[in-house]
Design a protein around this motif. Structure first.
Motif, short mmCIF file in Angstrom:
data_model
loop_
_atom_site.label_atom_id
_atom_site.label_comp_id
_atom_site.label_asym_id
_atom_site.label_seq_id
_atom_site.Cartn_x
_atom_site.Cartn_y
_atom_site.Cartn_z
N SER A 1 7.23 5.41 -13.41
CA SER A 1 6.29 5.36 -12.29
C SER A 1 6.54 4.17 -11.37
CB SER A 1 4.85 5.28 -12.82
OG SER A 1 4.68 4.12 -13.63
N SER A 2 7.29 3.17 -11.86
CA SER A 2 7.57 1.99 -11.05
C SER A 2 8.83 2.14 -10.21
CB SER A 2 7.71 0.75 -11.94
OG SER A 2 8.82 0.89 -12.82
N ASP A 3 9.57 3.25 -10.38
CA ASP A 3 10.78 3.46 -9.58
C ASP A 3 10.42 3.60 -8.11
OD1 ASP A 3 12.04 3.44 -11.98
OD2 ASP A 3 12.60 5.57 -11.99
N ALA A 4 11.18 2.93 -7.26
CA ALA A 4 10.86 2.96 -5.83
C ALA A 4 12.05 2.47 -5.02
CB ALA A 4 9.64 2.09 -5.52
N ALA B 1 0.82 -1.21 0.00
CA ALA B 1 0.00 0.00 0.00
C ALA B 1 0.86 1.26 0.00
CB ALA B 1 -0.93 0.00 1.21
N ALA B 2 2.03 1.18 0.63
CA ALA B 2 2.89 2.37 0.74
C ALA B 2 3.73 2.60 -0.50
CB ALA B 2 3.79 2.23 1.96
N THR B 3 4.20 1.53 -1.16
CA THR B 3 5.13 1.68 -2.28
C THR B 3 4.56 1.27 -3.63
OG1 THR B 3 6.04 -0.56 -2.02
CG2 THR B 3 7.03 1.20 -0.69
N GLY B 4 3.45 0.53 -3.62
CA GLY B 4 2.91 0.02 -4.86
C GLY B 4 3.60 -1.23 -5.36
N MET B 5 4.58 -1.73 -4.62
CA MET B 5 5.31 -2.92 -5.02
C MET B 5 4.82 -4.12 -4.21
SD MET B 5 9.16 -1.32 -5.22
CE MET B 5 9.86 -2.86 -5.79
N VAL C 1 15.00 0.98 -10.41
CA VAL C 1 15.06 2.04 -11.41
C VAL C 1 14.84 1.42 -12.79
CG1 VAL C 1 16.42 3.90 -12.41
CG2 VAL C 1 16.72 3.30 -10.01
N GLY C 2 13.71 1.78 -13.43
CA GLY C 2 13.44 1.29 -14.77
C GLY C 2 13.40 -0.21 -14.89
N GLY C 3 12.94 -0.88 -13.87
CA GLY C 3 12.85 -2.33 -13.90
C GLY C 3 14.08 -3.05 -13.41
N ASN C 4 15.17 -2.32 -13.16
CA ASN C 4 16.40 -2.92 -12.65
C ASN C 4 16.52 -2.70 -11.14
OD1 ASN C 4 17.35 -3.73 -15.27
ND2 ASN C 4 17.98 -1.61 -15.64
N ILE C 5 17.16 -3.66 -10.48
CA ILE C 5 17.31 -3.61 -9.02
C ILE C 5 18.77 -3.32 -8.67
CG2 ILE C 5 17.10 -4.92 -6.87
CD1 ILE C 5 14.43 -4.26 -8.13
N TYR C 6 18.97 -2.33 -7.78
CA TYR C 6 20.31 -1.96 -7.36
C TYR C 6 20.38 -1.92 -5.83
CZ TYR C 6 20.53 -0.21 -12.19
OH TYR C 6 20.47 -0.09 -13.55
N PHE D 1 16.70 -2.03 -1.33
CA PHE D 1 17.14 -1.89 -2.71
C PHE D 1 16.47 -0.68 -3.36
CE2 PHE D 1 13.41 -4.61 -2.68
CZ PHE D 1 12.62 -4.08 -3.68
N VAL D 2 17.03 -0.30 -4.50
CA VAL D 2 16.46 0.78 -5.33
C VAL D 2 16.04 0.16 -6.66
CG1 VAL D 2 16.85 3.04 -6.37
CG2 VAL D 2 18.07 2.41 -4.27
#
Length: 411
Positions: A251-254, A200-204, A234-239, A231-232
């Motif tokens: 919009s999916s960046d979180a 609910a907080a992040t959409g993930m 960005v554009g579908g990639n996880i860092y 993790f971060v």
């Protein structure tokens, strides 16, 4: 973007008066005794130790440990209190409640279930007693006016907090989860709600983290996204950390994290059991609880409206005030490597070195170092002598074989 510290609420703590901790309670060595470790130097640390000794239960009596009685002995076992003493230069004292005196419990359950669960039962009477003693001691510390009158404070706390029974339903259910079935219904319930709050907080939708298994396995693993590393995305990639300018373009960046099931469950338990105490209005009357399915249903509740409070949804589907926060127990010198996936770390060049670093390194293939087992000189001598004897034997066998072949006119 460095998400390694998902919450900095711990920085809001004022000066620490003392530290209270516990160690190896589940397998006590004393017959009806728990042991209190303290330096005896006075102040709040000694106050806490004295309160614990006045806060015993019908099952166990806290008594002073014999460790550190001599001037050249250290009064504390290895617990988080030692880290605080090291960081503060010994300026902050504390007390430790243990199940052992000056010698560790034989065969403590430090390793996996394969080492101990079949032959070692946890003493729930000792665990219930330790929980009661710690709760009373914490209340007594809050009650004291700075005079360190431990007898009066302990009496007050003991009358207010009743003794926890070893057959308490919640205790039995939690013990089953921690010692028998790490994928139990109780942990699943609380962890699932915490995962829903995160969604609910992040959409993930990260779901519930990895369970302890059945039987529970407490071996540590490599720290990465599946074991709770923030993790971060960005554009579908996880860092593990990110240092470019593309964050926020999608919009999916979180920034998020998915702890293991146990940590998810414990966080929601803290909300559930401690957040209920805030359900009062400003005039002191009890507020009616709002029902919820996720934290999105809990915005603006009247009993969590102060600047320091915010509401979330408990596993009982009731809005409560937040009382649990994630704090990554990782050395401050360790930072996630920017631009790489989780599981890669770098050492901070500005670290002051106030604490030792304990880690099991995950070596890169191109680390540039060859490692060999160390052995004493004797094995090398044995191998050399054995090789020489074998060489000589082979030489004489060849000579004898040649002579025999010549006699048979085959050479």
């Amino acid at each position: 973007i460095n998400p390694m510290r998902p919450n900095l609420r711990f920085k809001d703590l004022n000066s620490i008066a003392a530290f209270l901790t516990v160690d190896q309670i589940g397998v006590p060595t004393g017959d009806g005794n728990l042991f209190v470790h303290n330096s005896g130097q006075g102040g709040m640390g000694t106050f806490l130790a004295n309160v614990m000794k006045y806060s015993g239960t019908s099952y166990f009596t806290p008594t002073s440990s014999a460790a550190g009685n001599n001037a050249d002995q250290y009064p504390y076992p290895p617990t988080p209190l030692n880290s605080l003493l090291s960081v503060t230069g010994g300026n902050i004292d504390g007390a430790v409640l243990t199940g052992y005196d000056y010698v560790f419990t034989k065969r403590p359950p430090y390793q996996s279930h394969l080492n101990w669960v079949q032959n070692q039962n946890m003493n729930l009477k000792a665990i219930a007693s330790a929980a009661t003693i710690l709760a009373r001691t914490a209340l007594a510390a809050a009650y004291d006016d700075g005079s360190y009158d431990y007898e009066t404070a302990a009496y007050y706390a003991k009358n207010l907090i009743s003794e926890l029974s070893y057959d308490n339903e919640v205790l039995l259910e939690l013990a089953n989860c921690l010692y028998v079935d790490g994928n139990c219904k109780m942990l699943n319930q609380y962890a699932a709600m915490e995962a829903a709050n995160e969604r609910a907080a992040t959409g993930m939708d990260l779901g519930v983290g990895k369970s302890l298994g059945k039987p529970p396995n407490y071996y540590v693993g490599v720290y990465h996204i599946d074991n709770g590393q923030p993790f971060v995305k960005v554009g579908g990639n996880i860092y593990g950390a990110y240092n470019n300018n593309d964050y926020g373009q999608s919009s999916s960046d979180a920034v998020s994290m998915r702890p293991k099931m146990l940590q998810q469950a414990l966080k929601n338990m803290l909300h559930t059991f401690l957040g209920k105490g805030s359900m009062v209005t400003q005039d002191g009357s009890e507020a009616s609880a709002r029902r919820c399915s996720t934290s999105a249903d809990c915005s603006g509740v009247s009993y969590c409206s102060t600047d320091a409070d915010s509401a979330t949804c408990s596993a009982h589907n009731v809005c409560v005030c937040k009382r649990g926060f994630y704090h990554i127990a990782l050395d401050e010198a360790v930072n996630p490597a920017a631009g790489k996936s989780t599981g890669f770390f770098e050492m901070s060049s500005s670290d002051a070195g106030v604490s030792p670093l304990w880690t099991e390194p995950f070596w890169s293939n191109n680390v540039g170092v060859k490692m060999y087992r160390y052995s004493a000189s004797n094995p090398g001598i044995f191998v050399l002598v054995g090789g020489a004897v074998f060489l000589g034997t082979c030489f004489f066998v060849v000579v004898l074989l040649k002579v025999a072949l010549k006699k048979q006119k085959l050479y």
